[in-house]
Design a protein around this motif. Structure first.
Motif, short mmCIF file in Angstrom:
data_model
loop_
_atom_site.label_atom_id
_atom_site.label_comp_id
_atom_site.label_asym_id
_atom_site.label_seq_id
_atom_site.Cartn_x
_atom_site.Cartn_y
_atom_site.Cartn_z
N ARG A 256 18.46 -20.88 -60.64
CA ARG A 256 19.68 -21.03 -61.42
C ARG A 256 19.81 -19.88 -62.41
NH1 ARG A 256 18.90 -26.55 -64.33
NH2 ARG A 256 20.90 -25.95 -65.24
N PRO A 257 21.03 -19.45 -62.74
CA PRO A 257 21.19 -18.40 -63.73
C PRO A 257 20.50 -18.77 -65.05
CG PRO A 257 23.26 -18.78 -62.60
CD PRO A 257 22.32 -19.87 -62.15
N GLY A 258 19.79 -17.81 -65.60
CA GLY A 258 19.04 -18.04 -66.83
C GLY A 258 17.57 -18.27 -66.61
N MET A 259 17.16 -18.54 -65.39
CA MET A 259 15.72 -18.64 -65.12
C MET A 259 15.11 -17.24 -65.17
SD MET A 259 15.40 -21.36 -61.98
CE MET A 259 15.61 -23.11 -62.23
N VAL B 55 12.20 -33.88 -68.39
CA VAL B 55 12.96 -33.46 -69.57
C VAL B 55 12.57 -32.04 -69.97
CG1 VAL B 55 13.41 -33.93 -72.00
CG2 VAL B 55 13.20 -35.83 -70.37
N LEU B 56 11.28 -31.77 -70.01
CA LEU B 56 10.81 -30.46 -70.46
C LEU B 56 11.23 -29.34 -69.52
CD1 LEU B 56 7.26 -31.43 -71.75
CD2 LEU B 56 9.32 -31.01 -73.08
N ARG B 57 11.15 -29.59 -68.21
CA ARG B 57 11.57 -28.56 -67.26
C ARG B 57 13.06 -28.28 -67.39
NH1 ARG B 57 11.21 -29.00 -61.90
NH2 ARG B 57 10.19 -27.03 -61.41
N ALA B 58 13.84 -29.34 -67.54
CA ALA B 58 15.29 -29.16 -67.65
C ALA B 58 15.66 -28.40 -68.92
CB ALA B 58 15.99 -30.51 -67.62
N CYS B 59 14.89 -28.59 -69.98
CA CYS B 59 15.17 -27.88 -71.23
C CYS B 59 14.71 -26.43 -71.19
CB CYS B 59 14.48 -28.59 -72.40
SG CYS B 59 15.22 -30.15 -72.91
N ARG B 60 13.51 -26.19 -70.68
CA ARG B 60 12.86 -24.90 -70.89
C ARG B 60 13.03 -23.90 -69.76
NH1 ARG B 60 6.90 -25.57 -73.25
NH2 ARG B 60 7.06 -23.33 -72.88
N MET B 61 13.34 -24.36 -68.54
CA MET B 61 13.39 -23.41 -67.42
C MET B 61 14.55 -22.45 -67.51
SD MET B 61 12.08 -24.76 -63.73
CE MET B 61 13.28 -26.04 -63.53
N VAL B 62 15.70 -22.89 -67.99
CA VAL B 62 16.88 -22.03 -68.10
C VAL B 62 16.96 -21.52 -69.52
CG1 VAL B 62 19.38 -21.91 -67.95
CG2 VAL B 62 18.09 -23.20 -66.24
N ASP C 37 7.37 -6.97 -62.23
CA ASP C 37 8.48 -6.90 -63.17
C ASP C 37 8.96 -8.31 -63.46
OD1 ASP C 37 9.41 -3.90 -63.43
OD2 ASP C 37 8.94 -4.20 -61.31
N ILE C 38 9.44 -8.52 -64.68
CA ILE C 38 10.06 -9.79 -65.05
C ILE C 38 11.56 -9.66 -64.80
CG2 ILE C 38 10.50 -11.45 -66.89
CD1 ILE C 38 7.56 -11.28 -65.86
N VAL C 39 12.12 -10.67 -64.14
CA VAL C 39 13.53 -10.65 -63.80
C VAL C 39 14.19 -11.94 -64.29
CG1 VAL C 39 13.02 -9.27 -61.75
CG2 VAL C 39 13.29 -11.74 -61.52
N ALA C 40 15.49 -11.85 -64.49
CA ALA C 40 16.30 -13.02 -64.85
C ALA C 40 17.31 -13.26 -63.75
CB ALA C 40 17.01 -12.79 -66.18
N ILE C 41 17.46 -14.50 -63.35
CA ILE C 41 18.48 -14.87 -62.38
C ILE C 41 19.84 -14.83 -63.06
CG2 ILE C 41 19.26 -16.64 -60.76
CD1 ILE C 41 16.55 -15.37 -60.08
N THR C 42 20.81 -14.19 -62.42
CA THR C 42 22.17 -14.12 -62.92
C THR C 42 23.10 -14.69 -61.86
OG1 THR C 42 22.80 -11.96 -62.02
CG2 THR C 42 21.50 -11.97 -64.07
N GLU C 43 24.41 -14.61 -62.09
CA GLU C 43 25.37 -15.07 -61.09
C GLU C 43 25.37 -14.17 -59.86
OE1 GLU C 43 26.87 -17.80 -61.08
OE2 GLU C 43 26.75 -18.48 -63.17
N GLY C 44 24.88 -12.94 -60.01
CA GLY C 44 24.83 -12.01 -58.88
C GLY C 44 23.41 -11.52 -58.65
N GLU C 45 23.22 -10.21 -58.70
CA GLU C 45 21.89 -9.64 -58.52
C GLU C 45 21.02 -9.97 -59.75
OE1 GLU C 45 22.08 -5.49 -57.76
OE2 GLU C 45 23.15 -5.72 -55.85
#
Length: 416
Positions: A369-372, A180-187, A392-400
């Motif tokens: 997944r986007p938002g990670m 539950v926690l991973r599904a809530c907090r990872m994205v 660097d900190i990065v965010a996953i998006t639909e593309g790069e």
């Protein structure tokens, strides 16, 4: 690369040893960093409406995974779901979130008014006096929620004596609430991404500002102090810094001995802080004066490894793929393969905790997944000679992937 995965709060500083300089109890303003003032203005903290949506999402997931309720003590998960900040002690203060219905607190009776100030009047309180068992009150709270059996999920950070007390007093199965926690907090939500973005931009701006004040003969501790001051000036709280010179940087988290800077060495600074609880974590390595071809080669290898990893940070790819790409790039540059000279995993997730899921490491088949959000931080470490790390900190998006703040451009333009 802040090593905070197993400790929080003031314990974090104690756990790191020589890893980082302790944050001064009182950090006077440093006029050299006055231009950073207001950097973090305008980014709002997480609001009550978003926390309510988080609780609703958690309740949906609890029902899917067969949990009757989740139990939290003070920490990042309690902050995430309820916005309550509270210190841990031997007196349990517990937050019960049922799979259906409202949450409740189990708390010391003498703290009731303080808790109402922080949590509001709507949250039911099951209060225990000093001679009473808090776990009997937890059983009472479960019954009030209509739960007399079933499965109670606990955060992995819950202390063992809390789990043991709950198990002895309550007729429920106790199991990790990790799914539950991973599904809530990872994205991350848009609000969380905004906080992480600005926090990491602030740390990068602070490092750029500090780099103008690096001087021959200064100690690693003195440089770390400047980084604290600059990040604080930019609006971050709970700042931390690790500064390493020359051969000391060949140990990723530093050594017991402090070094003074001489020309021809690399400066490595790993630093971060919090913006409304959301963390930054940035590492830059740059030369102080002319460097050798061997030093330049190591820096270029790390930069190429970071680039190779970025190419793998795409939706649907595994967490281990980016680690493998960075490791292959380091080996292709002529350094020892596997963990020979690149001695740690590629990266870690980041949010309310500096280290959280997902982890970019061999064997992690989780799909991006986007938002990670996560760190991309390869390194090359030659013991007794040098260490280079770029993070660097990065965010996953639909593309790069989105990189939060400017990436290092070259050895001569390490701040972008």
């Amino acid at each position: 690369m802040h090593r905070r995965a197993f400790v929080t709060g003031t314990l974090a500083a104690l756990s790191l040893g020589s890893c980082r300089s302790p944050r001064p109890a009182i950090a006077p303003a440093d006029d050299r960093f006055a231009a950073l003032a207001g950097f973090c203005d305008g980014v709002l903290p997480i609001g009550d409406d978003e926390r309510a949506r988080r609780r609703e999402r958690a309740q949906e997931l609890m029902q899917e995974h067969g949990f009757s309720a989740m139990l939290f003590e003070p920490g990042d998960s309690l902050t995430y779901f309820a916005g309550i900040r509270w210190g841990r002690s031997e007196r349990p203060m517990l937050y019960l979130l049922p799979a259906r219905g409202p949450a409740a607190l189990v708390a010391p009776a003498f703290e009731s008014r303080t808790l109402r100030e922080r949590a509001g009047d709507a949250l039911a309180q099951h209060l225990w006096h000093e001679h009473e068992s808090p776990y009997a009150k937890l059983a009472e709270a479960l019954r009030a929620a209509g739960i007399d059996h079933g499965k109670l999920g606990v955060d992995a950070w819950t202390r063992a004596f809390i789990v043991d007390g709950a198990r002895a007093a309550c007729e429920v199965e106790i199991a990790p609430a990790t799914p539950v926690l991973r599904a809530c907090r990872m994205v991350k939500s848009a609000s969380e991404l905004a906080l992480l973005r600005r926090a990491n931009e602030a740390t990068k701006a602070a490092l750029r500002a500090v780099s103008a004040h690096v001087s021959e003969g200064m100690s690693e501790g003195e440089l770390a102090g400047l980084v604290h001051a600059a990040q604080t000036a930019a609006g971050l709280t709970d700042t931390w810094a690790l500064a390493l010179f020359g051969a000391n940087a060949s140990y990723p988290h530093g050594t017991q001995g402090e070094k003074r800077l001489v020309r021809g060495e690399f400066v490595l600074v790993d630093a971060g802080g919090a913006l409304h609880g959301y963390q930054s974590d940035v590492t830059r390595t740059w030369p102080f004066g002319p460097v050798s071809s061997a030093q330049s080669r190591a820096w270029q290898a790390v930069h190429r490894a970071q680039t190779a990893a970025l190419a793998e940070l795409r939706p649907g790819r595994t967490c281990e793929a980016a680690d493998a790409a960075a490791r292959a790039a380091v080996a292709a540059a002529g350094y020892a393969a596997d963990y020979g000279n690149f001695t740690h995993r590629l990266g870690h997730g980041i949010g309310l905790q500096t280290h959280e899921d997902p982890y970019l490491v061999r064997g992690n088949q989780d799909l991006l997944r986007p938002g990670m959000t996560m760190s991309d931080e390869p390194g090359v470490y030659l013991i007794g000679e040098l260490g280079v790390r770029l993070e660097d900190i990065v965010a996953i998006t639909e593309g790069e992937p989105e990189i939060f703040g400017p990436r290092a451009g070259s050895i001569d333009a390490p701040f972008g």
